[in-house]
Design a protein around this motif. Structure first.
Motif, mmCIF file in Angstrom:
data_model
loop_
_atom_site.group_PDB
_atom_site.id
_atom_site.type_symbol
_atom_site.label_atom_id
_atom_site.label_comp_id
_atom_site.label_asym_id
_atom_site.label_seq_id
_atom_site.Cartn_x
_atom_site.Cartn_y
_atom_site.Cartn_z
ATOM 1 N N LYS A 236 32.097 41.530 47.819
ATOM 2 C CA LYS A 236 32.766 40.303 48.253
ATOM 3 C C LYS A 236 33.695 40.648 49.411
ATOM 4 C CE LYS A 236 31.898 39.538 43.667
ATOM 5 N NZ LYS A 236 31.618 40.598 42.657
ATOM 6 N N VAL A 237 33.641 39.830 50.457
ATOM 7 C CA VAL A 237 34.464 40.067 51.639
ATOM 8 C C VAL A 237 35.172 38.771 52.000
ATOM 9 C CG1 VAL A 237 34.505 40.846 54.039
ATOM 10 C CG2 VAL A 237 32.775 41.755 52.469
ATOM 11 N N GLY A 238 36.502 38.810 52.019
ATOM 12 C CA GLY A 238 37.246 37.591 52.350
ATOM 13 C C GLY A 238 38.691 37.708 51.922
ATOM 14 N N ALA A 239 39.386 36.596 51.984
ATOM 15 C CA ALA A 239 40.798 36.552 51.602
ATOM 16 C C ALA A 239 40.953 36.868 50.117
ATOM 17 C CB ALA A 239 41.375 35.173 51.914
ATOM 18 N N PHE A 240 42.110 37.426 49.762
ATOM 19 C CA PHE A 240 42.348 37.852 48.378
ATOM 20 C C PHE A 240 42.136 36.715 47.390
ATOM 21 C CE2 PHE A 240 45.330 37.924 44.789
ATOM 22 C CZ PHE A 240 44.879 39.059 44.128
ATOM 23 N N MET A 241 42.690 35.532 47.658
ATOM 24 C CA MET A 241 42.597 34.439 46.693
ATOM 25 C C MET A 241 41.159 33.955 46.519
ATOM 26 S SD MET A 241 45.311 34.028 45.110
ATOM 27 C CE MET A 241 44.726 32.613 44.178
ATOM 28 N N GLN A 242 40.369 34.039 47.581
ATOM 29 C CA GLN A 242 38.967 33.645 47.452
ATOM 30 C C GLN A 242 38.226 34.598 46.522
ATOM 31 O OE1 GLN A 242 37.656 33.509 51.533
ATOM 32 N NE2 GLN A 242 38.515 31.475 51.867
ATOM 33 N N LYS A 243 38.481 35.892 46.678
ATOM 34 C CA LYS A 243 37.842 36.874 45.796
ATOM 35 C C LYS A 243 38.410 36.786 44.379
ATOM 36 C CE LYS A 243 38.679 40.310 48.680
ATOM 37 N NZ LYS A 243 38.695 41.666 49.255
ATOM 38 N N PHE A 244 39.699 36.518 44.277
ATOM 39 C CA PHE A 244 40.344 36.429 42.959
ATOM 40 C C PHE A 244 39.839 35.215 42.184
ATOM 41 C CE2 PHE A 244 44.193 35.463 40.273
ATOM 42 C CZ PHE A 244 44.034 36.563 39.430
ATOM 43 N N SER A 245 39.392 34.183 42.906
ATOM 44 C CA SER A 245 38.876 32.996 42.218
ATOM 45 C C SER A 245 37.652 33.336 41.369
ATOM 46 C CB SER A 245 38.519 31.903 43.236
ATOM 47 O OG SER A 245 37.447 32.316 44.071
ATOM 48 N N ILE A 246 36.888 34.341 41.776
ATOM 49 C CA ILE A 246 35.725 34.775 40.995
ATOM 50 C C ILE A 246 36.183 35.424 39.695
ATOM 51 C CG2 ILE A 246 33.692 36.274 40.978
ATOM 52 C CD1 ILE A 246 33.607 35.985 44.027
ATOM 53 N N VAL A 247 37.255 36.198 39.777
ATOM 54 C CA VAL A 247 37.813 36.837 38.582
ATOM 55 C C VAL A 247 38.326 35.783 37.611
ATOM 56 C CG1 VAL A 247 39.574 38.434 37.715
ATOM 57 C CG2 VAL A 247 38.436 38.894 39.910
ATOM 58 N N LEU A 248 39.023 34.776 38.143
ATOM 59 C CA LEU A 248 39.541 33.713 37.291
ATOM 60 C C LEU A 248 38.414 32.977 36.570
ATOM 61 C CD1 LEU A 248 42.377 32.118 39.478
ATOM 62 C CD2 LEU A 248 42.633 33.630 37.501
ATOM 63 N N LYS A 249 37.334 32.729 37.273
ATOM 64 C CA LYS A 249 36.197 32.030 36.649
ATOM 65 C C LYS A 249 35.641 32.837 35.481
ATOM 66 C CE LYS A 249 31.601 30.103 37.607
ATOM 67 N NZ LYS A 249 31.779 28.827 36.918
ATOM 68 N N ARG A 250 35.683 34.156 35.621
ATOM 69 C CA ARG A 250 35.131 35.035 34.597
ATOM 70 C C ARG A 250 35.996 35.050 33.338
ATOM 71 N NH1 ARG A 250 34.980 39.949 37.386
ATOM 72 N NH2 ARG A 250 33.290 39.046 38.607
ATOM 73 N N ILE A 251 37.317 34.915 33.511
ATOM 74 C CA ILE A 251 38.199 35.122 32.363
ATOM 75 C C ILE A 251 38.772 33.829 31.767
ATOM 76 C CG2 ILE A 251 38.836 37.425 33.161
ATOM 77 C CD1 ILE A 251 41.471 36.302 34.190
ATOM 78 N N LEU A 252 38.738 32.748 32.526
ATOM 79 C CA LEU A 252 39.333 31.503 32.030
ATOM 80 C C LEU A 252 38.299 30.631 31.331
ATOM 81 C CD1 LEU A 252 41.594 30.439 35.059
ATOM 82 C CD2 LEU A 252 42.340 31.456 32.892
#
Length: 267
Positions: A236-252
C-alpha cells in the motif's frame, strides 16, 4: 542485461512517472497508450495498446518480445476512475470500467504468462487501489473492480510460483495526477434523490486527488518491488490515514466501520 519492463498506461499520471523513473534507473521500459502518436515529448518508447481488446494486447506483448526477446516485468497500471450513485451509473459505463480495470489486466497476464513460464522467470505488478479494500459511497464500481483485481492477484500468485514467476499488487491512495479529468462521473441529475449529497462527494473526491501524494512515491515503491527477491502479496502506498483505514476495517465491527465512513463522507 537490463530488465525489460512493460507498463500499461505509460503516457500520463502514475504510469508515466513510474516508467520514467525506472528508465532513469537503467531499465529498458516500454509504455503504452491507445494512441501513442498523439503523445507529445514522451521519454518512453510507447506502443499502441487498448487493454479492452485482446488482439491489441497480444500484438503489444508479441512486439516487445520481438524487439527484446523477453519481458521481465509487466506492470498492469492502466485504469480508469468512475463515480456516481450506483442507481444512476449507466450499465455501459460499469462494463467499460470492469473491462479496463479488471478484464484488461487479466487478459494481459494470460498473454504474458506463457513467455514468462518459458523463461522460468518474471514479475507481474498489478496496480490496484486502497479503495479496493472497502466499499466507498459513490465509488462502488471503482472499489469493486480494483478489489476484484486484488483477489485475482492473490489466486494467480499461488498458481504460478512453481514456474519462477512472482505476482504482486500495489494499492495507491490518492495521488496528484490528471485522473480526475479522465474519470467517468455519472451526471448530477437535477431533482435526483442523490443530487446534493453526490455533488458534495464529487467535490470532495476531486479535492483529494488534486491534493494527493507525489506520483514519485509510487515509482520508488515499484522500483523496490522489482529489486526485491521475494515480493510480498500486498503493498500500500499513500497517506498514513488512507493506509490505516484498511487496518481499521480489519479490526472494527462492520457497522462501526460503516458509521466512520458515513461520518467522513457526511452521509
Amino acid at each position: 542485461m537490463s530488465k525489460i519492463i512493460l507498463i500499461t498506461g505509460g503516457s500520463s499520471g502514475i504510469g508515466k512517472a513510474v516508467g520514467e523513473f525506472l528508465q532513469e534507473k537503467g531499465y529498458t521500459v516500454y509504455g503504452t497508450s491507445r494512441n501513442p502518436e498523439t503523445v507529445q515529448n514522451s521519454k518512453l518508447k510507447l506502443l499502441a495498446l487498448d487493454v479492452r481488446n485482446t488482439n491489441s494486447i497480444q500484438f503489444c506483448i508479441d512486439e516487445v518480445i520481438r524487439l527484446e526477446g523477453k519481458i521481465d516485468v509487466l506492470i498492469n497500471n492502466a485504469g480508469v476512475g468512475i463515480t456516481g450513485p450506483l442507481e444512476e451509473i449507466p450499465m455501459e459505463e460499469i462494463k467499460n470500467n470492469f473491462d479496463t480495470n479488471l478484464f484488461g489486466p487479466i487478459a494481459l497476464m494470460k498473454a504474458v504468462l506463457p513467455a514468462m513460464r518459458s523463461q522460468k522467470s518474471g514479475l507481474i505488478i498489478n496496480v490496484t487501489s486502497i479503495a479496493g479494500y472497502m466499499g466507498l459511497p459513490f465509488r462502488s464500481i471503482y472499489s469493486a473492480s480494483k478489489g476484484a483485481l486484488e483477489l485475482i492477484t492473490e489466486s494467480i500468485r499461488m498458481e504460478t510460483k512453481a514456474f519462477g514467476i512472482q505476482i504482486t499488487n500495489v494499492a495507491p491512495g490518492d495521488f496528484a495526477t490528471d485522473i480526475a479529468s479522465r474519470r467517468f462521473h455519472a451526471p448530477v441529475q437535477k431533482g435526483s434523490a442523490y443530487e446534493q449529497v453526490y455533488q458534495a462527494q464529487l467535490d470532495m473526491v476531486n479535492e483529494h486527488v488534486n491534493s494527493g501524494s507525489d506520483p514519485i512515491d509510487m515509482a520508488v515503491a515499484i522500483a523496490k518491488i522489482i529489486e526485491s527477491p521475494k515480493p510480498k502479496v500486498h503493498y500500500k502506498v499513500g497517506a498514513f490515514m488512507q493506509k490505516f483505514s484498511i487496518v481499521l476495517k480489519r479490526i472494527l465491527p462492520d457497522t462501526v466501520y460503516e458509521k466512520i465512513l458515513m461520518n467522513h463522507y457526511k452521509l
